[in-house]
Design an enzyme around this catalytic site. Structure first.
Site, PDB file in Angstrom:
ATOM      1  N   ALA A  49     109.831 -56.562  26.965  1.00 45.44           N
ATOM      2  CA  ALA A  49     109.437 -56.974  28.166  1.00 45.44           C
ATOM      3  C   ALA A  49     108.443 -57.926  27.995  1.00 45.44           C
ATOM      4  O   ALA A  49     107.226 -57.853  28.361  1.00 45.44           O
ATOM      5  CB  ALA A  49     108.808 -55.869  28.872  1.00 45.44           C
ATOM      6  N   HIS A  54     103.115 -62.469  23.878  1.00 42.39           N
ATOM      7  CA  HIS A  54     104.229 -62.364  22.527  1.00 42.39           C
ATOM      8  C   HIS A  54     105.074 -63.836  22.819  1.00 42.39           C
ATOM      9  O   HIS A  54     105.543 -63.719  20.869  1.00 42.39           O
ATOM     10  CB  HIS A  54     105.810 -61.825  22.866  1.00 42.39           C
ATOM     11  CG  HIS A  54     105.333 -60.805  23.505  1.00 42.39           C
ATOM     12  ND1 HIS A  54     105.713 -60.332  24.728  1.00 42.39           N
ATOM     13  CD2 HIS A  54     105.293 -58.772  23.048  1.00 42.39           C
ATOM     14  CE1 HIS A  54     105.348 -58.436  25.231  1.00 42.39           C
ATOM     15  NE2 HIS A  54     104.930 -58.319  23.669  1.00 42.39           N
ATOM     16  N   GLN A 165      95.641 -59.867  18.326  1.00 43.26           N
ATOM     17  CA  GLN A 165      94.134 -59.034  18.685  1.00 43.26           C
ATOM     18  C   GLN A 165      94.389 -58.293  19.722  1.00 43.26           C
ATOM     19  O   GLN A 165      93.627 -57.117  19.968  1.00 43.26           O
ATOM     20  CB  GLN A 165      93.602 -59.932  18.619  1.00 43.26           C
ATOM     21  CG  GLN A 165      91.705 -59.508  18.459  1.00 43.26           C
ATOM     22  CD  GLN A 165      90.635 -60.793  19.274  1.00 43.26           C
ATOM     23  OE1 GLN A 165      91.145 -61.447  18.978  1.00 43.26           O
ATOM     24  NE2 GLN A 165      90.046 -60.028  19.516  1.00 43.26           N
TER      25      GLN A 165
HETATM   26  P1  AMP Z   1     104.250 -54.847  22.048  1.00 43.79           P
HETATM   27  O1  AMP Z   1     105.678 -55.191  22.812  1.00 43.79           O
HETATM   28  O2  AMP Z   1     103.313 -54.757  23.411  1.00 43.79           O
HETATM   29  O3  AMP Z   1     104.457 -53.867  21.858  1.00 43.79           O
HETATM   30  O4  AMP Z   1     103.914 -56.308  21.305  1.00 43.79           O
HETATM   31  C1  AMP Z   1     103.957 -56.419  20.636  1.00 43.79           C
HETATM   32  C2  AMP Z   1     102.755 -57.782  19.995  1.00 43.79           C
HETATM   33  O5  AMP Z   1     102.242 -58.594  20.133  1.00 43.79           O
HETATM   34  C3  AMP Z   1     102.277 -57.249  19.261  1.00 43.79           C
HETATM   35  O6  AMP Z   1     101.184 -57.462  17.916  1.00 43.79           O
HETATM   36  C4  AMP Z   1     100.212 -57.211  20.552  1.00 43.79           C
HETATM   37  O7  AMP Z   1      99.514 -56.887  20.038  1.00 43.79           O
HETATM   38  C5  AMP Z   1     101.044 -58.265  20.374  1.00 43.79           C
HETATM   39  N1  AMP Z   1     100.412 -58.773  21.985  1.00 43.79           N
HETATM   40  C6  AMP Z   1     101.159 -57.670  23.116  1.00 43.79           C
HETATM   41  N2  AMP Z   1     100.102 -58.743  24.237  1.00 43.79           N
HETATM   42  C7  AMP Z   1      99.308 -59.755  23.401  1.00 43.79           C
HETATM   43  C8  AMP Z   1      98.757 -60.843  24.146  1.00 43.79           C
HETATM   44  N3  AMP Z   1      98.658 -61.099  25.427  1.00 43.79           N
HETATM   45  N4  AMP Z   1      98.190 -61.949  23.310  1.00 43.79           N
HETATM   46  C9  AMP Z   1      98.198 -61.402  22.315  1.00 43.79           C
HETATM   47  N5  AMP Z   1      99.725 -61.095  21.371  1.00 43.79           N
HETATM   48  C10 AMP Z   1      99.663 -59.629  22.008  1.00 43.79           C
END
Ligand code: AMP
Length: 299
Positions: A49, A54, A165
């Site tokens: 998603a 990302h 972060q």
């Molecule tokens: P997730 O798909 O939510 O597990 O996130 C995957 C990676 O993307 C993780 O390292 C999160 O910290 C990073 N991530 C998610 N949202 C953001 C954002 N708004 N800004 C920067 N990195 C993000």
């Protein structure tokens, strides 16, 4: 924790015509092992998603590594709430197009059977990190994160990994994992990418109504109000109160607002040169987190 990359303008990478997609561990590894000249591998683990946050991690990896591998796997082990898992958005086709648009070379998208042919019996305990904030309110969450990330690190064998972060405590857990298990990996923490309103981008935002999206922006406004007070007076209680006031007036149900030392994630000392304010709360049944890092030396 050191945020290694200061947010700036990254060059635009050419979209690539074809990104390789692997669903099986063995075929991904065969491919990676067959690459000539020992390329450096940058790895971006995600749960899909995808959004700009990302994609920023992928751009950062493209800038510094020869080959970029992203993974999409909604890891059941890290969800302590079955409803949250069931409702997690899945947008695989769109994600593939987005990854191509920022020049990702390889997508690894395994299913649960491929990642967990048997239920892992191993248990991670990250000590004090388990007892505060996300560790405290989501029991077992970091065990699930530790297991999936360790597996992915072994499967992909990256040189550098990119985390956001936005998940501040997760970054601390991954740093501990890399250090304690001697993974030969460098971790880069990328600053949180936000909507124009200041709302931290998150896959879970897709579940908010248009009205909810507007209200959710008050989380960052609250954090900024807290930051202003801390920079002026270092009064933790006043900062916490101000944040609670801003988010409560938008109808957000607060789970925690913690002000901590960013290196230990426990209560700061009066001389800590940096502070982190971490927030978790619920809006329209969606759990939202955010944080802000305060640096007294460079402010
Ligand atoms: P997730 O798909 O939510 O597990 O996130 C995957 C990676 O993307 C993780 O390292 C999160 O910290 C990073 N991530 C998610 N949202 C953001 C954002 N708004 N800004 C920067 N990195 C993000």
């Amino acid at each position: 924790m050191e945020i290694k990359y200061k947010f700036g303008v990254l060059p635009l990478f050419k979209p690539i015509a074809s990104m390789l997609v692997f669903n099986k561990i063995a075929s991904l590894q065969n491919h990676l092992r067959s690459l000539p000249n020992f390329p450096t591998i940058g790895f971006v683990p995600t749960m899909g998603a995808l959004h700009e946050g990302h994609l920023q991690l992928v751009r950062e990896a493209r800038q510094n590594c020869d080959i970029v591998v992203a993974s999409i796997f909604v890891n059941p082990l890290q969800f302590n709430n079955s409803q949250d898992f069931a409702k997690y958005p899945i947008t695989l086709e769109k994600d593939e197009a987005l990854l191509k648009s920022v020049g990702c070379h390889i997508l690894f998208a395994p299913n649960a059977q491929e990642m967990y042919p048997t239920q892992p019996q191993l248990k991670f305990d990250f000590g004090p990190l388990e007892t505060v904030m996300e560790g405290k309110f989501r029991p077992g969450h970091f065990n699930g994160v530790g297991i999936v990330v360790s597996k992915l690190f072994h499967i992909v064998a990256p040189h550098t990994v990119y985390f956001g972060q936005k998940d501040f405590q997760q970054c601390a857990v991954i740093q501990a994992l890399i250090k304690d298990l001697s993974f030969p990996i460098t971790m880069v923490t990328v600053p949180t990418v936000r909507e124009k309103s200041g709302l931290a981008m998150s896959s879970r935002n897709q579940r908010l109504s248009p009205e909810g999206l507007t209200k959710a922006a008050s989380i960052y406004q609250g954090l900024q109000a807290g930051e202003t007070i801390l920079l002026k007076t270092r009064d933790l209680e006043a900062a916490q109160k101000a944040i609670l006031q801003v988010v409560a007036s938008a109808g957000i149900e607060v789970e925690y607002v913690e002000i901590a030392d960013p290196d230990t994630l426990i209560a700061p000392t009066p001389t800590s040169s940096k502070l982190v304010i971490c927030f978790a709360g619920f809006l329209e049944g969606v759990r939202l987190i955010d944080n802000i890092l305060i640096d007294y030396i460079h402010a």
